[in-house]
Motif scaffolding. Structure first.
Motif, PDB file in Angstrom:
ATOM      1  N   SER A 249       7.016  19.168  -6.626  1.00  0.00           N
ATOM      2  CA  SER A 249       6.977  18.697  -7.324  1.00  0.00           C
ATOM      3  C   SER A 249       8.537  16.811  -6.574  1.00  0.00           C
ATOM      4  CB  SER A 249       7.273  18.376  -8.847  1.00  0.00           C
ATOM      5  OG  SER A 249       8.722  18.795  -8.533  1.00  0.00           O
ATOM      6  N   ARG A 250       9.487  17.765  -5.513  1.00  0.00           N
ATOM      7  CA  ARG A 250      10.599  16.729  -4.930  1.00  0.00           C
ATOM      8  C   ARG A 250      10.145  15.835  -4.839  1.00  0.00           C
ATOM      9  NH1 ARG A 250      12.660  20.734  -2.608  1.00  0.00           N
ATOM     10  NH2 ARG A 250      11.069  20.374  -0.650  1.00  0.00           N
ATOM     11  N   VAL A 251       8.585  15.742  -4.045  1.00  0.00           N
ATOM     12  CA  VAL A 251       8.635  13.948  -3.243  1.00  0.00           C
ATOM     13  C   VAL A 251       7.931  13.586  -4.074  1.00  0.00           C
ATOM     14  CG1 VAL A 251       6.492  13.753  -1.394  1.00  0.00           C
ATOM     15  CG2 VAL A 251       7.904  15.474  -1.274  1.00  0.00           C
ATOM     16  N   SER A 252       6.594  13.943  -5.075  1.00  0.00           N
ATOM     17  CA  SER A 252       6.967  12.964  -5.968  1.00  0.00           C
ATOM     18  C   SER A 252       7.085  12.290  -7.688  1.00  0.00           C
ATOM     19  CB  SER A 252       5.180  13.490  -6.962  1.00  0.00           C
ATOM     20  OG  SER A 252       3.848  14.301  -6.306  1.00  0.00           O
ATOM     21  N   ILE A 253       8.900  13.344  -7.147  1.00  0.00           N
ATOM     22  CA  ILE A 253       9.583  12.863  -8.296  1.00  0.00           C
ATOM     23  C   ILE A 253      10.072  11.632  -7.303  1.00  0.00           C
ATOM     24  CG2 ILE A 253      11.894  13.939  -9.151  1.00  0.00           C
ATOM     25  CD1 ILE A 253      10.454  16.220  -9.928  1.00  0.00           C
ATOM     26  N   ALA A 254      11.129  12.453  -6.499  1.00  0.00           N
ATOM     27  CA  ALA A 254      11.865  10.734  -5.911  1.00  0.00           C
ATOM     28  C   ALA A 254      10.658   9.761  -5.292  1.00  0.00           C
ATOM     29  CB  ALA A 254      11.509  11.472  -4.247  1.00  0.00           C
ATOM     30  N   LYS A 255       9.401   9.909  -5.617  1.00  0.00           N
ATOM     31  CA  LYS A 255       7.998   8.633  -4.909  1.00  0.00           C
ATOM     32  C   LYS A 255       7.630   7.956  -6.319  1.00  0.00           C
ATOM     33  CE  LYS A 255       3.483   7.678  -4.031  1.00  0.00           C
ATOM     34  NZ  LYS A 255       2.046   7.419  -3.490  1.00  0.00           N
ATOM     35  N   GLU A 256       8.095   8.727  -7.612  1.00  0.00           N
ATOM     36  CA  GLU A 256       8.213   8.274  -8.711  1.00  0.00           C
ATOM     37  C   GLU A 256       9.347   7.511  -9.378  1.00  0.00           C
ATOM     38  OE1 GLU A 256       5.132   7.484 -10.329  1.00  0.00           O
ATOM     39  OE2 GLU A 256       3.926   8.375  -8.635  1.00  0.00           O
ATOM     40  N   LYS A 257      10.437   8.261  -9.119  1.00  0.00           N
ATOM     41  CA  LYS A 257      11.906   8.189 -10.018  1.00  0.00           C
ATOM     42  C   LYS A 257      11.808   8.732 -11.132  1.00  0.00           C
ATOM     43  CE  LYS A 257      13.344   4.006  -6.430  1.00  0.00           C
ATOM     44  NZ  LYS A 257      13.647   2.445  -5.720  1.00  0.00           N
ATOM     45  N   SER A 258      11.159   9.076 -11.130  1.00  0.00           N
ATOM     46  CA  SER A 258      11.021   9.563 -12.768  1.00  0.00           C
ATOM     47  C   SER A 258      10.170  11.354 -12.767  1.00  0.00           C
ATOM     48  CB  SER A 258       9.722   9.022 -13.602  1.00  0.00           C
ATOM     49  OG  SER A 258       8.949   8.704 -12.972  1.00  0.00           O
ATOM     50  N   VAL A 259      10.682  12.348 -13.501  1.00  0.00           N
ATOM     51  CA  VAL A 259      10.492  13.539 -14.048  1.00  0.00           C
ATOM     52  C   VAL A 259       9.920  14.034 -15.325  1.00  0.00           C
ATOM     53  CG1 VAL A 259      12.788  14.261 -13.904  1.00  0.00           C
ATOM     54  CG2 VAL A 259      11.326  15.535 -13.465  1.00  0.00           C
ATOM     55  N   ILE A 260       9.403  14.749 -15.275  1.00  0.00           N
ATOM     56  CA  ILE A 260       8.307  15.284 -16.508  1.00  0.00           C
ATOM     57  C   ILE A 260       8.980  16.405 -16.534  1.00  0.00           C
ATOM     58  CG2 ILE A 260       6.696  15.224 -17.860  1.00  0.00           C
ATOM     59  CD1 ILE A 260       5.126  13.618 -16.367  1.00  0.00           C
ATOM     60  N   ILE A 261       9.646  16.556 -17.855  1.00  0.00           N
ATOM     61  CA  ILE A 261      10.433  17.780 -17.898  1.00  0.00           C
ATOM     62  C   ILE A 261       9.484  18.787 -18.698  1.00  0.00           C
ATOM     63  CG2 ILE A 261      12.017  19.690 -18.502  1.00  0.00           C
ATOM     64  CD1 ILE A 261      14.064  17.001 -17.228  1.00  0.00           C
ATOM     65  N   VAL A 262       8.975  19.762 -18.200  1.00  0.00           N
ATOM     66  CA  VAL A 262       7.953  20.732 -20.067  1.00  0.00           C
ATOM     67  C   VAL A 262       8.850  21.934 -20.663  1.00  0.00           C
ATOM     68  CG1 VAL A 262       6.001  19.119 -18.774  1.00  0.00           C
ATOM     69  CG2 VAL A 262       6.928  21.441 -18.006  1.00  0.00           C
ATOM     70  N   GLU A 263       8.342  22.649 -21.410  1.00  0.00           N
ATOM     71  CA  GLU A 263       8.686  23.902 -20.880  1.00  0.00           C
ATOM     72  C   GLU A 263       8.107  25.432 -20.444  1.00  0.00           C
ATOM     73  OE1 GLU A 263      10.437  24.810 -25.601  1.00  0.00           O
ATOM     74  OE2 GLU A 263       8.264  23.473 -25.615  1.00  0.00           O
ATOM     75  N   GLY A 264       6.769  25.619 -20.324  1.00  0.00           N
ATOM     76  CA  GLY A 264       6.665  26.266 -19.879  1.00  0.00           C
ATOM     77  C   GLY A 264       5.863  26.128 -18.511  1.00  0.00           C
ATOM     78  N   TYR A 265       5.284  27.557 -17.838  1.00  0.00           N
ATOM     79  CA  TYR A 265       4.693  27.392 -16.601  1.00  0.00           C
ATOM     80  C   TYR A 265       3.115  27.297 -16.831  1.00  0.00           C
ATOM     81  CZ  TYR A 265       8.130  31.826 -15.692  1.00  0.00           C
ATOM     82  OH  TYR A 265       9.648  32.321 -15.660  1.00  0.00           O
ATOM     83  N   PHE A 266       2.695  27.199 -17.731  1.00  0.00           N
ATOM     84  CA  PHE A 266       1.395  26.776 -17.823  1.00  0.00           C
ATOM     85  C   PHE A 266       1.323  25.242 -18.168  1.00  0.00           C
ATOM     86  CE2 PHE A 266       0.080  30.781 -17.924  1.00  0.00           C
ATOM     87  CZ  PHE A 266      -0.805  31.023 -17.760  1.00  0.00           C
ATOM     88  N   ASP A 267       2.944  24.923 -18.700  1.00  0.00           N
ATOM     89  CA  ASP A 267       2.044  23.352 -18.579  1.00  0.00           C
ATOM     90  C   ASP A 267       2.437  22.291 -17.785  1.00  0.00           C
ATOM     91  OD1 ASP A 267       2.564  23.298 -22.034  1.00  0.00           O
ATOM     92  OD2 ASP A 267       4.540  23.330 -21.466  1.00  0.00           O
ATOM     93  N   LEU A 268       3.539  23.018 -16.885  1.00  0.00           N
ATOM     94  CA  LEU A 268       3.363  22.368 -15.058  1.00  0.00           C
ATOM     95  C   LEU A 268       2.354  22.516 -14.748  1.00  0.00           C
ATOM     96  CD1 LEU A 268       6.894  22.605 -12.930  1.00  0.00           C
ATOM     97  CD2 LEU A 268       4.054  22.880 -12.186  1.00  0.00           C
ATOM     98  N   MET A 269       1.487  23.947 -14.458  1.00  0.00           N
ATOM     99  CA  MET A 269       0.694  24.196 -13.983  1.00  0.00           C
ATOM    100  C   MET A 269      -0.715  23.470 -14.172  1.00  0.00           C
ATOM    101  SD  MET A 269       0.881  28.002 -12.460  1.00  0.00           S
ATOM    102  CE  MET A 269       0.918  28.649 -14.327  1.00  0.00           C
ATOM    103  N   SER A 270      -0.743  23.238 -15.196  1.00  0.00           N
ATOM    104  CA  SER A 270      -1.693  22.709 -15.916  1.00  0.00           C
ATOM    105  C   SER A 270      -2.093  20.724 -15.061  1.00  0.00           C
ATOM    106  CB  SER A 270      -1.709  22.265 -17.400  1.00  0.00           C
ATOM    107  OG  SER A 270      -2.431  23.976 -17.798  1.00  0.00           O
TER     108      SER A 270
END
Length: 633
Positions: A249-270
């Motif tokens: 996700s590093r490239v997308s975070i830099a592009k959006e200048k924002s990050v979504i922080i979630v708790e679990g593996y499946f939260d992120l993967m979905s």
């Protein structure tokens, strides 16, 4: 562990663009002179302080003084040993390193390399086992995880057996104790060793480089008290340094200048599977300062998406307190179904789709509103306590202007003053970063960037700066420079340049070329003194169109020779007939240099004849130097 010769290291370094390597880890922006700037990853950098110079192959932070070459950056950033950093760079560049014999290495270095290889083996084995487990495949299908996502995140399966992986590892040259050290096996109380992960869906945890450093295992038996089990910390895995999914996700975070922080593996993967790719998860641990430091180099805003229960609210508050001091504006929101029941990101995106999730993001509350709703202060005492708390958060912010803006907002909303005089910051005490474990393995001596060195550019004649840059940027001139500045010249005591720094630069450049048979800015930088490294960094990017560099080289030498002759003339007093004769020869020399320059400029002699005359003129300069009285200098 392999040992690589200086020739191999120099060749690899010359083939790699350090800016491209560093951009794998932090965003860079092009600045003047062909360099790049970025936020230094080695300290809490509030604004871009790190300069990356592709020509010299170096990086340097002007705030914390971190610096070195491409190997040093990868070594320090990834917390790996020097050899691993060299191999990482070689892999990045597609460079084939030669097979070398092994040297004696420190135990910690050997263990780190062993754990890394064992994790790779485990990842392959878990993935191969997945295709043989109908239960695991059905579980993934029920979670709506596609085959593409399975492969991207290296999802596998650990069978329900005591020694399934251990047996496979032993067949591949590892011992059961190696598996324990890697966190893939545990020692039983009654003796022996068994697999740590059994009947679990396995999710690979990767560092920023995509190297597998640990695993998260989701229980599929229904009998384990621990739904999720993570690898313990090891030689390659430190929870406080790893954000799950960040390598993707590093490239997308830099592009959006924002990050979504979630708790679990499946939260992120979905979410990632649905196209919401600027997302990370701090699985296995609470969000840490190290995590926030990493994210602050990419994001200005952090969306905190945690469960609405007591544990989720506690995690939200802790994360808010961690990211806010780093200059990241936290925004908080909880997800729900149409009937109002709370729901996690995994279920939300599968039930309502990624577009609905993006829409929900727009409804996120800023941190101040969120805290006000959670605390709901009503009485004067509650309001006073609340204002003191949010002021303590504001005081933890390093950016003074951002502090002022938040204080203004708090003052307007809660009718309070803007002073922080009696407010204590909630920022945790600073913890020094964990040092890279030392070893006796091959290490490269990286020149330290010393603060004491300085260059007074105003005192260096522009022509001399340009001549130094001419030699630096044109390797084809090195044989000509070596011919002019040969051993006879070096032992004559002549200082051709008015600037001592330029004199040292030219003589050192020629000496390194004669010794190595090789010329590159990177090689010079590695061998220069701190003062010359600083001078090298300050030379502008410039290109010469051949054969203009040859023409300028010899024309500049005629001018420099004339200036030198004038300085020498002033050192010879007219107190004897010999001195008068020498002074007359000096005047004739000056006229001669002007004449050959004019002949070449009017194309009456070619470049070869011109060069020959310039080189021959050195003998007169050395003669003049010898005529200067001992007390002349």
């Amino acid at each position: 562990m392999p040992f690589y010769s200086p020739e191999i290291l120099n060749d690899l370094r010359s083939r790699v663009d350090i800016a491209q390597v560093i951009e794998n880890f932090i965003p860079l922006k092009r600045s003047g002179n062909g360099n790049y700037m970025g936020r230094c990853p080695f300290h809490d950098d509030r604004s871009p302080s790190m300069n990356v110079n592709p020509t010299l192959g170096i990086y340097k932070c002007f705030a914390c003084n971190a610096g070195g070459n491409v190997f040093k950056f990868v070594q320090e950033h990834e917390k790996i040993d020097f050899i691993a950093a060299v191999e990482w760079v070689a892999n990045f560049a597609g460079y084939a390193l030669p097979q070398q014999e092994k040297n004696e290495n420190a135990e910690v270095s050997e263990e780190r390399a062993m754990v890394r290889k064992l994790n790779e083996l485990a990842c392959q084995w878990f993935e191969s086992q997945l295709s043989m487990s109908q239960k695991a495949l059905e579980y993934l299908a029920n979670r709506h995880i596609t085959e593409e996502t399975r492969k991207l995140f290296h999802i596998g399966y650990a069978p329900d057996g005591r020694e399934g992986f251990i047996g496979y590892a032993v067949k591949n040259g590892f011992s059961p104790l190696d598996c324990v050290k890697a966190g893939l096996a545990v020692e039983r109380e009654n003796g022996g060793v068994s697999d740590k992960f059994r009947d679990r869906l396995m999710i690979a945890i990767q560092n920023q480089s995509g190297i597998v450093v640990a695993f998260g295992g989701r229980d599929l038996s229904g009998n384990s008290p621990a739904k999720y089990m993570n690898s313990p910390e090891s030689a390659t895995y430190h929870k406080s340094d790893i954000l799950f999914g960040f390598n993707h996700s590093r490239v997308s975070i830099a592009k959006e200048k924002s990050v979504i922080i979630v708790e679990g593996y499946f939260d992120l993967m979905s979410l990632y599977q649905g196209g919401v790719t600027n997302v990370v998860a701090a699985s296995g641990t609470a969000l840490t300062e190290n995590h926030a430091n990493i994210l602050s180099r990419y994001a200005k805003t952090a969306y905190l998406v945690f469960d609405g229960d007591a544990a989720g609210k506690k995690a939200t508050l802790r994360s808010l307190e961690i990211v806010l001091p780093k200059g990241i504006a936290p925004r908080v929101f909880a997800l729900s179904r149409p009937d109002g029941t709370k729901i996690d990101p995994d279920n939300f995106v599968n039930e309502q789709g990624p577009d609905a999730f993006r829409q929900a993001l727009t409804q996120a509350e800023d941190w101040l509103n969120y805290l006000a709703m959670e605390r709901n202060p009503r009485s004067p005492e509650e309001r006073a306590e609340f204002v003191s708390y949010v002021k303590s958060l504001v005081k933890s912010i390093d950016d003074r202007e951002l502090q002022n803006q938040y204080l203004k907002l708090i003052s307007e909303r809660y009718n309070t003053d803007r002073s922080l005089a009696h407010v204590k910051s909630i920022k945790p005490a600073y913890k020094a970063p964990r040092p890279v474990a030392s070893s006796n393995s091959q290490d490269e001596v990286i020149p330290q960037l010393e603060q004491e060195a300085s260059i007074d550019w105003a005192m260096i004649p522009p022509m001399e700066v340009r001549f130094a840059n001419l030699i630096l940027r044109n390797p084809t001139l090195m044989d000509r420079a070596a011919e002019y500045f040969d051993m006879d010249w070096a032992t004559s005591g002549i200082q051709l340049f008015e600037s001592r720094v330029v004199e040292d630069f030219v003589s050192s450049t020629v000496a390194i070329y004669l010794e190595s048979g090789y010329h590159s800015p990177q090689l010079l930088y590695e061998n220069f003194s701190p003062e010359l490294r600083l001078f090298l960094e300050g030379l502008p990017e410039e290109q010469w169109k051949s054969p203009q560099e040859i023409k300028e080289f010899y024309q500049t030498l005629t001018v420099l020779s004339t200036k030198l002759c004038d300085r020498q003339k002033r050192m010879i007093p007219l107190n004897s007939n010999d001195a008068v004769e020498i002074r007359m020869q000096m005047s004739k020399f000056t006229q001669g240099m002007q004449k050959i320059n004019q002949l070449y400029s009017t194309e009456k002699i070619d470049i070869n004849a011109f060069a020959d005359q310039v080189v021959k003129s050195r003998s007169m300069l050395m003669k003049f130097q010898a005529a200067i009285p001992d007390n002349g200098y």
